[in-house]
Design an enzyme around this catalytic site. Structure first.
Site, mmCIF file in Angstrom:
data_model
loop_
_atom_site.group_PDB
_atom_site.id
_atom_site.type_symbol
_atom_site.label_atom_id
_atom_site.label_comp_id
_atom_site.label_asym_id
_atom_site.label_seq_id
_atom_site.Cartn_x
_atom_site.Cartn_y
_atom_site.Cartn_z
ATOM 1 N N LYS A 147 0.811 -1.216 0.000
ATOM 2 C CA LYS A 147 0.000 0.000 0.000
ATOM 3 C C LYS A 147 0.850 1.275 0.000
ATOM 4 O O LYS A 147 2.042 1.250 0.299
ATOM 5 C CB LYS A 147 -0.998 -0.034 1.161
ATOM 6 C CG LYS A 147 -2.115 -1.029 0.888
ATOM 7 C CD LYS A 147 -3.228 -0.993 1.897
ATOM 8 C CE LYS A 147 -4.377 -1.906 1.448
ATOM 9 N NZ LYS A 147 -5.450 -1.994 2.457
ATOM 10 N N ARG A 170 -3.409 -10.440 4.592
ATOM 11 C CA ARG A 170 -3.776 -10.415 3.172
ATOM 12 C C ARG A 170 -2.619 -9.829 2.366
ATOM 13 O O ARG A 170 -2.233 -8.678 2.575
ATOM 14 C CB ARG A 170 -5.054 -9.589 3.001
ATOM 15 C CG ARG A 170 -5.620 -9.533 1.601
ATOM 16 C CD ARG A 170 -6.923 -8.734 1.596
ATOM 17 N NE ARG A 170 -7.542 -8.683 0.280
ATOM 18 C CZ ARG A 170 -7.282 -7.744 -0.628
ATOM 19 N NH1 ARG A 170 -6.419 -6.776 -0.352
ATOM 20 N NH2 ARG A 170 -7.881 -7.771 -1.811
#
Length: 292
Positions: free
Chosen positions: A236, A270
């Site tokens: 991210k 994840r």
């Protein structure tokens, strides 16, 4: 490794599990969208096979990008991307645990019909009033994510990618925890059984770089709410901003988030890079559980 039946029941027995990200989209922020492939279904099955071999316990398929600035897709388009891939993966790997990454109840229902086991909702059941009742009726696990982002409110960096602008928080961590608790209570009120609920603190969705890191370091506080916790920090933009690297160079930064996630008690992590993160997770667990 926890067996698939236990994972479907959210019985992790203290062992964190990896969720591999399969993006059947053309526009994933991480550049791994499979919709660019000529045969999307075959590409999804191949990626699923690799993830399972590399140590993923759950496969998370999404047909609509949640990156800042992404164009929305119709329910039918999302179903057309995800349901055939899920059906093919289920046929090839009957014991696999499959999650549908969607905030639309109709898409989630089609995915469950095609063989999915879990629902992973980035809006925590708030975007579609039918989502919680669907999860209750089907008796399936549902991931409820904290999300205060505004879809059209993003900062764009040509090299490091886009990030959602963080709203104002009065007292960041207590507010996130209270809102996660409220998501769980709404699910319970809709008939979702307590043992079917997972909470995701929503790293990368409406938080500053510092707030994202505070949240990862405070996963034990999320865990104290009494539900299994999913951490989704892989590649991210906050990692890119800390390390000044683009999405395809964030494996090491993701490894750091994975290690802290294990230390702070995450049940599901994840990730895009399953093999590498499996090594990080296993080594971290080995150190933590070593006896003198």
């Amino acid at each position: 490794m926890t067996d698939p039946v236990a994972i479907r029941r959210l019985d992790f027995q203290g062992e964190p599990q990896l969720m591999g990200i399969l993006n059947v989209t053309p526009d994933s922020f991480s550049g791994d969208g499979l919709a660019r492939e000529r045969d999307i279904v075959a590409a999804a099955v191949d990626q699923a096979a690799g993830f399972l071999t590399d140590g993923a316990a759950i496969l998370d398929l999404g047909g609509e990008s949640t990156r800042p600035g992404a164009e929305p897709v119709s329910v039918q388009q999302e179903i057309d991307r995800t349901a055939p891939a899920i059906a093919a993966i289920r046929a090839r790997f009957p014991d696999a645990v499959i999650s549908i990454d969607s905030f639309k109840a109709e898409t989630a229902a089609a995915a469950l019909d095609a063989g999915a086991d879990w629902i992973n909702d980035v809006w925590g059941g708030r975007a579609d009033e039918g989502m919680l009742s669907l999860a209750a009726a089907r008796g399936c696990p549902i991931v409820l994510m904290h999300n205060r982002s505004k879809p059209g409110h993003a900062e764009i960096d040509r090299r490091l990618g886009a990030s959602y602008v963080a709203p104002d928080y009065g007292d960041f961590l207590p507010e996130v925890l209270a809102e996660l608790q409220a998501l769980a209570e709404a699910a319970l009120a809709a008939g979702v059984r307590r043992e079917k609920i997972l909470l995701d603190p929503g790293v990368g969705f409406g938080k500053t770089v510092r707030q994202n890191m505070v949240l990862i370091n405070a996963l034990d506080h999320v865990k104290a709410l009494g539900f299994p916790v999913l951490l989704g920090a892989s590649r991210k933009s906050f990692i890119g901003k800390v390390l000044d690297v683009p999405a395809d160079e964030r494996v090491d930064g993701t490894a750091a988030t994975t290690m802290v996630g294990v230390l702070r008690g995450a049940d599901v992590i994840r990730v895009h890079d399953v093999r590498r993160m499996n090594q990080v997770m296993r080594m971290t667990r080995a150190i933590l559980t070593a006896e003198a």
